[in-house]
Design a protein around this motif. Structure first.
Motif, PDB file in Angstrom:
ATOM      1  N   TYR A  94     -24.806  -6.497  19.813  1.00 27.61           N
ATOM      2  CA  TYR A  94     -26.079  -6.420  19.077  1.00 27.61           C
ATOM      3  C   TYR A  94     -26.738  -7.795  18.979  1.00 27.61           C
ATOM      4  O   TYR A  94     -27.222  -8.212  17.936  1.00 27.61           O
ATOM      5  N   GLY A  95     -26.704  -8.529  20.079  1.00 25.37           N
ATOM      6  CA  GLY A  95     -27.422  -9.792  20.165  1.00 25.37           C
ATOM      7  C   GLY A  95     -26.681 -11.018  19.660  1.00 25.37           C
ATOM      8  O   GLY A  95     -27.241 -12.111  19.639  1.00 25.37           O
ATOM      9  N   HIS A  96     -25.423 -10.861  19.242  1.00 26.30           N
ATOM     10  CA  HIS A  96     -24.690 -12.014  18.704  1.00 26.30           C
ATOM     11  C   HIS A  96     -23.277 -12.059  19.278  1.00 26.30           C
ATOM     12  O   HIS A  96     -22.662 -11.032  19.520  1.00 26.30           O
ATOM     13  N   HIS A  97     -22.755 -13.284  19.442  1.00 25.87           N
ATOM     14  CA  HIS A  97     -21.366 -13.479  19.862  1.00 25.87           C
ATOM     15  C   HIS A  97     -20.432 -13.567  18.659  1.00 25.87           C
ATOM     16  O   HIS A  97     -19.258 -13.245  18.745  1.00 25.87           O
ATOM     17  N   ILE A  98     -20.956 -14.058  17.528  1.00 25.69           N
ATOM     18  CA  ILE A  98     -20.141 -14.245  16.324  1.00 25.69           C
ATOM     19  C   ILE A  98     -20.732 -13.403  15.197  1.00 25.69           C
ATOM     20  O   ILE A  98     -21.946 -13.431  14.949  1.00 25.69           O
ATOM     21  N   TRP A  99     -19.861 -12.646  14.545  1.00 27.65           N
ATOM     22  CA  TRP A  99     -20.266 -11.806  13.416  1.00 27.65           C
ATOM     23  C   TRP A  99     -19.430 -12.183  12.194  1.00 27.65           C
ATOM     24  O   TRP A  99     -18.252 -12.491  12.304  1.00 27.65           O
ATOM     25  N   TYR A 100     -20.040 -12.127  11.020  1.00 27.06           N
ATOM     26  CA  TYR A 100     -19.370 -12.380   9.748  1.00 27.06           C
ATOM     27  C   TYR A 100     -19.444 -11.100   8.924  1.00 27.06           C
ATOM     28  O   TYR A 100     -20.530 -10.583   8.679  1.00 27.06           O
ATOM     29  N   VAL A 101     -18.282 -10.601   8.531  1.00 30.33           N
ATOM     30  CA  VAL A 101     -18.219  -9.329   7.812  1.00 30.33           C
ATOM     31  C   VAL A 101     -17.468  -9.542   6.501  1.00 30.33           C
ATOM     32  O   VAL A 101     -16.314  -9.981   6.506  1.00 30.33           O
ATOM     33  N   PRO A 102     -18.108  -9.228   5.370  1.00 30.18           N
ATOM     34  CA  PRO A 102     -17.399  -9.375   4.090  1.00 30.18           C
ATOM     35  C   PRO A 102     -16.312  -8.305   3.950  1.00 30.18           C
ATOM     36  O   PRO A 102     -16.429  -7.216   4.492  1.00 30.18           O
ATOM     37  N   PHE A 103     -15.237  -8.651   3.221  1.00 35.93           N
ATOM     38  CA  PHE A 103     -14.183  -7.668   2.979  1.00 35.93           C
ATOM     39  C   PHE A 103     -13.526  -7.945   1.629  1.00 35.93           C
ATOM     40  O   PHE A 103     -13.601  -9.043   1.096  1.00 35.93           O
ATOM     41  N   THR A 104     -12.895  -6.928   1.107  1.00 37.04           N
ATOM     42  CA  THR A 104     -12.098  -7.020  -0.111  1.00 37.04           C
ATOM     43  C   THR A 104     -10.751  -6.367   0.171  1.00 37.04           C
ATOM     44  O   THR A 104     -10.696  -5.286   0.745  1.00 37.04           O
ATOM     45  N   ALA A 105      -9.681  -7.036  -0.205  1.00 35.45           N
ATOM     46  CA  ALA A 105      -8.334  -6.488  -0.038  1.00 35.45           C
ATOM     47  C   ALA A 105      -7.656  -6.434  -1.403  1.00 35.45           C
ATOM     48  O   ALA A 105      -7.797  -7.353  -2.207  1.00 35.45           O
TER      49      ALA A 105
END
Length: 67
Positions: A36-47
């Motif tokens: 989707y146009g990007h090489h690096i993605w940042y995804v929030p998460f909670t564990a």
């Protein structure tokens, strides 16, 4: 060790619950080809999980027996 007094006509049980902790952070994901146009993605998460080396809680319960 723990005990529970169970009278005639009752059932009894003991529950054990671990102390829990929650951590929040961000996954950094690298894609060889653009996604989707990007090489690096940042995804929030909670564990959420058991707290290391924390004592558990023990609770005694009783109730009337059912048919």
């Amino acid at each position: 060790q723990t005990n529970v007094e169970v009278k005639p006509g009752e059932v009894g049980w003991i529950t054990r619950e671990a102390a829990m902790e929650e951590v929040n952070g961000t996954y950094e994901m690298h894609f060889e080809d653009k996604f989707y146009g990007h090489h690096i993605w940042y995804v929030p998460f909670t564990a959420k999980g058991p707290k290391a080396d924390a004592p558990s809680t023990k609770t005694q319960h009783t109730r009337k027996m059912t048919k």
